[in-house]
Motif scaffolding. Structure first.
Motif, mmCIF file in Angstrom:
data_model
loop_
_atom_site.group_PDB
_atom_site.id
_atom_site.type_symbol
_atom_site.label_atom_id
_atom_site.label_comp_id
_atom_site.label_asym_id
_atom_site.label_seq_id
_atom_site.Cartn_x
_atom_site.Cartn_y
_atom_site.Cartn_z
ATOM 1 N N ASN A 20 0.830 -1.206 0.000
ATOM 2 C CA ASN A 20 0.000 0.000 0.000
ATOM 3 C C ASN A 20 0.865 1.258 0.000
ATOM 4 O O ASN A 20 0.568 2.255 0.641
ATOM 5 C CB ASN A 20 -0.918 0.017 1.230
ATOM 6 C CG ASN A 20 -2.026 -1.000 1.102
ATOM 7 O OD1 ASN A 20 -2.284 -1.494 0.013
ATOM 8 N ND2 ASN A 20 -2.654 -1.342 2.204
ATOM 9 N N VAL A 56 -7.441 -1.885 -7.075
ATOM 10 C CA VAL A 56 -8.846 -1.917 -7.473
ATOM 11 C C VAL A 56 -9.031 -0.870 -8.565
ATOM 12 O O VAL A 56 -8.577 0.276 -8.400
ATOM 13 C CB VAL A 56 -9.777 -1.606 -6.281
ATOM 14 C CG1 VAL A 56 -11.235 -1.588 -6.724
ATOM 15 C CG2 VAL A 56 -9.580 -2.620 -5.164
ATOM 16 N N PHE A 106 -9.046 3.334 -8.356
ATOM 17 C CA PHE A 106 -8.448 3.831 -7.116
ATOM 18 C C PHE A 106 -6.933 3.916 -7.289
ATOM 19 O O PHE A 106 -6.326 3.131 -8.013
ATOM 20 C CB PHE A 106 -8.774 2.906 -5.938
ATOM 21 C CG PHE A 106 -10.224 2.925 -5.535
ATOM 22 C CD1 PHE A 106 -10.695 3.843 -4.604
ATOM 23 C CD2 PHE A 106 -11.133 2.026 -6.098
ATOM 24 C CE1 PHE A 106 -12.027 3.857 -4.237
ATOM 25 C CE2 PHE A 106 -12.463 2.029 -5.731
ATOM 26 C CZ PHE A 106 -12.918 2.955 -4.795
ATOM 27 N N LEU A 133 -5.753 7.663 0.011
ATOM 28 C CA LEU A 133 -6.450 6.908 -1.035
ATOM 29 C C LEU A 133 -7.314 7.856 -1.849
ATOM 30 O O LEU A 133 -8.077 8.659 -1.300
ATOM 31 C CB LEU A 133 -7.324 5.819 -0.408
ATOM 32 C CG LEU A 133 -8.123 4.952 -1.389
ATOM 33 C CD1 LEU A 133 -7.186 4.097 -2.237
ATOM 34 C CD2 LEU A 133 -9.119 4.069 -0.642
ATOM 35 N N GLY A 156 -10.002 8.124 -5.326
ATOM 36 C CA GLY A 156 -10.888 7.361 -6.186
ATOM 37 C C GLY A 156 -11.495 8.242 -7.256
ATOM 38 O O GLY A 156 -11.166 9.431 -7.372
ATOM 39 N N ASN A 216 -16.421 0.327 -1.091
ATOM 40 C CA ASN A 216 -16.203 -0.461 -2.309
ATOM 41 C C ASN A 216 -14.756 -0.923 -2.412
ATOM 42 O O ASN A 216 -14.481 -2.063 -2.802
ATOM 43 C CB ASN A 216 -16.566 0.371 -3.545
ATOM 44 C CG ASN A 216 -18.056 0.668 -3.624
ATOM 45 O OD1 ASN A 216 -18.869 -0.045 -3.031
ATOM 46 N ND2 ASN A 216 -18.425 1.715 -4.339
ATOM 47 N N TYR A 217 -13.833 -0.032 -2.039
ATOM 48 C CA TYR A 217 -12.428 -0.418 -2.113
ATOM 49 C C TYR A 217 -12.124 -1.540 -1.113
ATOM 50 O O TYR A 217 -11.452 -2.525 -1.453
ATOM 51 C CB TYR A 217 -11.523 0.780 -1.825
ATOM 52 C CG TYR A 217 -10.070 0.387 -1.747
ATOM 53 C CD1 TYR A 217 -9.340 0.148 -2.908
ATOM 54 C CD2 TYR A 217 -9.441 0.206 -0.523
ATOM 55 C CE1 TYR A 217 -8.015 -0.261 -2.847
ATOM 56 C CE2 TYR A 217 -8.125 -0.196 -0.448
ATOM 57 C CZ TYR A 217 -7.412 -0.433 -1.612
ATOM 58 O OH TYR A 217 -6.113 -0.849 -1.549
ATOM 59 N N CYS A 235 -10.612 -4.927 -2.529
ATOM 60 C CA CYS A 235 -9.149 -4.868 -2.553
ATOM 61 C C CYS A 235 -8.544 -6.241 -2.303
ATOM 62 O O CYS A 235 -9.151 -7.099 -1.653
ATOM 63 C CB CYS A 235 -8.649 -3.871 -1.509
ATOM 64 S SG CYS A 235 -8.902 -4.398 0.197
#
Length: 948
Positions: free
Chosen positions: A332, A344, A347, A355, A357, A449-450, A454
């Motif tokens: 990450n 993902v 993203f 992060l 998106g 959603n991530y 992920c």
């Protein structure tokens, strides 16, 4: 100071460590030296809190260093050794830790170190002992050199200890005075000193030094001093590595005078971690790194190429050291502001680790997709599921950006939460922990959603409650903290965000106050034993149980309660570990699950509602909450738990039950409740309430105030140390055998019922808890003291109970005796004819012998069954009263007793054919209605303490 390297193979070796006697450590009598007992041939302290070695100690010894001790140790590593004592090899050669080179380079920059006390370590390195300057210091100086006791307490292994490889530690110049560090060294070592010297893995901001992103002035300045071809080569690197190169360039170019070589060496080493290797791994070519750092070098050496030879040697040394510890780019990793894929679609990670998106804005022809910042940096630890593959979700770890504390938090999020239409629930969980998340629900859905999609490299075992997760090698605290280790990584599905097991003060502070003051105070010592017994109940196969400390107001009950709570968390009635009875029975279920395998402290039983009090005893002992139904009508898994609980009240639990329902005077606590809730009188019989020994205090009030203050100040340490001792101690599973042994030594009456033996097992568990805490050094009690205290209080309970039989049997005797005492004259018609007054609501008849004055009562069967023995087993009552000699029977034809029989005399209006129960007390005054076997029992002292 000249630090010479010694070949460890030439050091004195010994296969087995000697016994360390007091004579062999007498040389450390100087008050600056605080010794620590270590395990044989190891650097690991003996189990339990740090303590000094005693005469006959077999093992190594350590010396405590640190800011509060007043000394520190500069640890200069020699060659590298593994923990098992074998050398760390590379290409057939033992790996050099580069400690000597680092120390020499530091002395070139900062000036030589003065002569001081030096020890040769078992691994061939050196310990340089200096006075601590009493300011926070850095712990790492460079490859192979760090500072022990930089900011806090630490320890080093000292002579005559043995290294795991078999070599002995030895002082080189014992008797030399401990010197002060030179001012230049102190300034360099300060935590707020020059940057660019720490080489340990650091947060992205500290590693890159360029968190402001791709358009920062610092990045532009570094790119401007590079040739066009070098810029082109940098653009071909992975964004993470490119940012690292530019960040280290900036560190070198801006290094202050006097720290340039050190900063440059660390920069070369940091980039060497990502250098290409012969095996094909790595990300950064050596020549590209050399060229980039050389451009930065010239920025701080403007006078031509002077020092180029020094550049080459320093770069080669740092680069080679970095190559020996290759690192991969974090999964990450924060990369360029242009965006590094986050695993993902849609993203990416920005250079500051946040992060980002994609979000669609506008409608129709004006619709467009724009990048948006979703949240702060975080790490996905992996997926999670429980043992039955339910509770699936993802675990994330982050450093709170909305708080000032330097901590990390781990939060589990279930997929069912992330998919919920309203994200406020799981958003609240993150934001309560200081997570920087936009209040825009669209951003929250992007994060959900991530997290759902992920990649997860590993899976964690999710546990739904605190305590032992099916193994005795690890214990889960309410805040998710894990004591010990398990085969699979653990995570608590619903951690307690308030952290009821918070720590405060010190472990020594608790031990020297509450732990010490329990000596000579039976109620206080038993409360602590009960607290230490809680995690043992489930391994011992015992159900939950409770203790009610009852007594008059201001007798010290709550003080003892708070002291027991301080074993686990803050001993305070508000904002601490203690909970309240003023709640619903539905809330008690999750409260019990939160305290699974721990002590549940509930203050003042008198505030409980009748419904809560009636259900609590059985619910806690059964260890299971209500069965409930899901929305789809399927069965929901009920909460399960195993808790011991501790409460206070002004009266007994049995009396409390009667008071809860004044409309029915026969409402009584059941026998099952009374063996699961043990009433212990608070008054210790010394005229000082719960206290017997005030220690140094002038009055019980002053003593109570001191205990309360200590419970608020020092708390949470004892339970953690106790758990660590348990998980490190083999044989915890043998506790059930220990309980039977202790019960056998309590001195139970021969006719003790199963109910009394059950209560005895509860006291035995408390005795074992206190004994183990004593053995672990958690409490400063003499061996056997915990056992004797629990034995004494058990017999006080037994004497207060009045008999060793079952509670139901005692109630049968009491019901019969009380009925005769209350209604013997008013509801029983006189057969002798001494009285001719009418008897309303007649319960039977009575006849008195002229010679002896003894009265016989003829009780109608319906009155006996439905009135006197209402709610009890009347057939059991027949047998009990018959065995006591109170119920007169006649034999049937088959030889068995007939309890309801003909009276043998003429009853008024009934003749002599009506069957009745014939009741006759041997003592006319009914002072003793049972045989001697039902009398109270004395305490059996002088027993040997069982080995637990």
């Amino acid at each position: 100071m000249d630090i010479c390297q010694t070949n460890p193979s030439t050091l004195e070796c010994q296969a087995h460590p000697p016994a360390i006697t007091m004579e062999s450590i007498r040389r450390y009598a100087d008050p600056n030296f605080n010794l620590l007992a270590l395990q044989p041939g190891s650097k690991v302290p003996v189990r339990g809190p740090w303590r000094a070695p005693e005469s006959g100690h077999v093992g190594n010894i350590g010396m405590v260093v640190g800011r509060e001790i007043g000394i520190l140790a500069i640890d200069v590593d020699g060659l590298r050794w593994k923990d098992d004592g074998t050398p760390e090899m590379e290409d057939g050669v033992q790996v050099d830790a580069h400690g000597r080179e680092t120390l020499e380079r530091l002395q070139q920059e900062l000036g030589p170190l003065p002569d001081t006390l030096v020890q040769r370590t078992g691994s061939g390195g050196r310990h340089l002992i200096y006075k601590h300057p009493d300011v926070p210091l850095k712990g790492i100086l460079g490859p192979g050199v760090d500072v022990k006791g930089a900011d806090g307490k630490a320890y080093i292994v000292v002579e005559p200890s043995i290294h795991p490889c078999g070599n002995r530690y030895a002082w080189e110049n014992w008797g030399t005075d401990i010197a002060d560090l030179p001012p230049a060294w102190v300034e360099y070592l300060r935590k707020d000193g020059p940057k660019g010297v720490a080489i340990a893995p650091a947060p992205v901001d500290a590693l890159f030094g360029m968190a402001s992103g791709g358009d920062s002035p610092e990045r532009k300045a570094m790119l401007a001093i590079l040739p066009a071809e070098t810029v082109s080569d940098l653009n071909g690197l992975r964004p993470y590595v490119r940012a690292a190169v530019l960040g280290e360039m900036h560190n070198v170019a801006t290094a202050p005078d006097g720290f340039r070589n050190i900063t440059f060496n660390n920069a070369a080493l940091a980039l060497g971690h990502y250098g290409t290797r012969p095996d094909g791994g790595g990300y950064l070519q050596e020549e590209l790194a050399r060229g980039a750092l050389h451009a930065a070098w010239r920025q701080c050496h403007p006078d031509g190429d002077d020092g180029s030879s020094e550049f080459d040697s320093t770069f080669a040394s740092g680069w080679a050291a970095g190559l020996k510890e290759p690192r991969d780019i974090p999964a990450n990793a924060a990369e360029d502001a242009d965006g590094a894929p986050a695993g993902v679609p849609g993203f990416f990670w920005a250079s500051d680790g946040s992060l980002w998106g994609s979000m669609k804005v506008g409608t129709g022809k004006r619709a467009q997709t724009i990048p948006v910042r979703v949240c702060q940096p975080f790490e996905v630890l992996g997926g999670m599921a429980d043992t039955d593959s339910f509770g699936c979700g993802v675990a994330v770890r982050f450093a709170p950006e909305r708080v000032e504390e330097d901590v990390t938090r781990t939060v589990p999020l279930k997929y069912t939460q992330l998919r919920a239409s309203n994200p406020s629930a799981w958003m609240d969980i993150l934001e309560d922990g200081g997570f920087d998340l936009s209040s825009n629900t669209t951003h929250a859905r992007l994060l959900a959603n991530y997290l759902i999609d992920c990649p997860k490299d590993r899976f964690l075992l999710s546990v739904s409650k605190t305590g032992w997760p099916g193994t005795l090698s690890a214990f889960v605290l309410p805040n998710g903290e894990i004591i010990g280790q398990s085969a699979k990584p653990l995570i608590l599905a619903s951690p307690d965000v308030e952290n009821i097991c918070a720590k405060g003060g010190t472990s020594d502070g608790w031990r020297d106050t509450i732990g010490t003051w329990a000596n000579g105070n039976s109620r206080l010592m038993f409360a602590l034993c009960w607290a230490f017994a809680a995690p043992l109940a489930e391994p011992a196969g015992m159900d939950g149980g409770g203790v009610n400390l009852f007594g008059t107001s201001r007798s010290g009950k709550t003080t003892v309660h708070l002291a027991a709570a301080s074993v686990y968390g803050k001993g305070s009635p508000s904002g601490g570990y203690v909970s309240t009875w003023r709640t619903t029975d539905n809330f008690l279920e999750p409260l019990a699950a939160l305290h699974n395998n721990m002590l549940l402290c509930l203050d003042e039983m008198s505030v409980a509602t009748p419904e809560v009090l009636a259900k609590a005893a059985f619910m806690f002992s059964m260890g299971q909450g209500k069965g409930r139904m899901r929305d789809d009508t399927s069965a929901r898994k009920p909460l399960t738990f195993n808790v011991l609980w501790f409460s206070t009240n002004e009266c007994r639990f049995e009396d409390m039950v009667r008071q809860c329902n004044a409309r029915n005077s026969k409402t009584e606590a059941s026998a099952g409740q009374l063996v699961r809730i043990v009433d212990i009188p608070a008054d210790a019989g010394k005229g000082m309430g719960v206290f017997e020994d005030l220690h140094v205090f002038e009055s019980p009030e002053a003593f109570a105030n001191a205990i309360r203050q200590a419970a608020r100040t020092h708390h949470g340490h004892a339970f953690r140390a106790y758990l660590q001792w348990l998980v490190d101690k083999p044989g915890v599973e043998a506790i059930p055998r220990g309980i039977g042994q202790v019960v056998g030594m309590f001195g139970l009456p021969k006719d003790a019922s199963g109910q009394v033996k059950y209560v005895a097992s509860m006291f035995a568990l408390a005795a074992i808890g206190g004994t183990l805490a004593t053995a672990a050094g958690i409490v400063p009690w003499a061996p056997g003291h915990a056992f004797q205290t629990c034995q004494r209080i058990f017999h006080e309970w037994l004497d207060d109970r009045g008999a060793a039989g079952d509670t139901e049997d005692q109630r049968i005797r009491e019901r019969m005796r009380d009925f005769i005492a209350q209604h013997g004259e008013s509801r029983f018609q006189d057969v002798n004819g001494f009285s001719d007054r009418p008897v309303p609501n007649r319960a039977g008849c009575r006849r008195t012998e002229r010679e002896t004055g003894q009265t016989t009562y003829y009780v109608f069967p319906e009155v006996f069954r439905k009135e006197i023995m209402d709610g009890l087993d009347y057939k059991r009552a027949q047998r009990i009263l018959h065995d006591d000699g109170v119920l007169i029977s006649k034999e049937k034809n088959n030889g068995s007793p007939r309890y309801a029989c003909k009276p043998g005399v003429t009853l008024p209006g009934l003749g002599n054919t009506q069957r009745v129960y014939i009741i006759r007390y041997p003592d006319p005054d009914m002072q003793a209605i049972a045989s001697a076997k039902h009398a109270s029992h004395g305490v059996c002292w002088g027993q040997d303490v069982p080995a637990v």
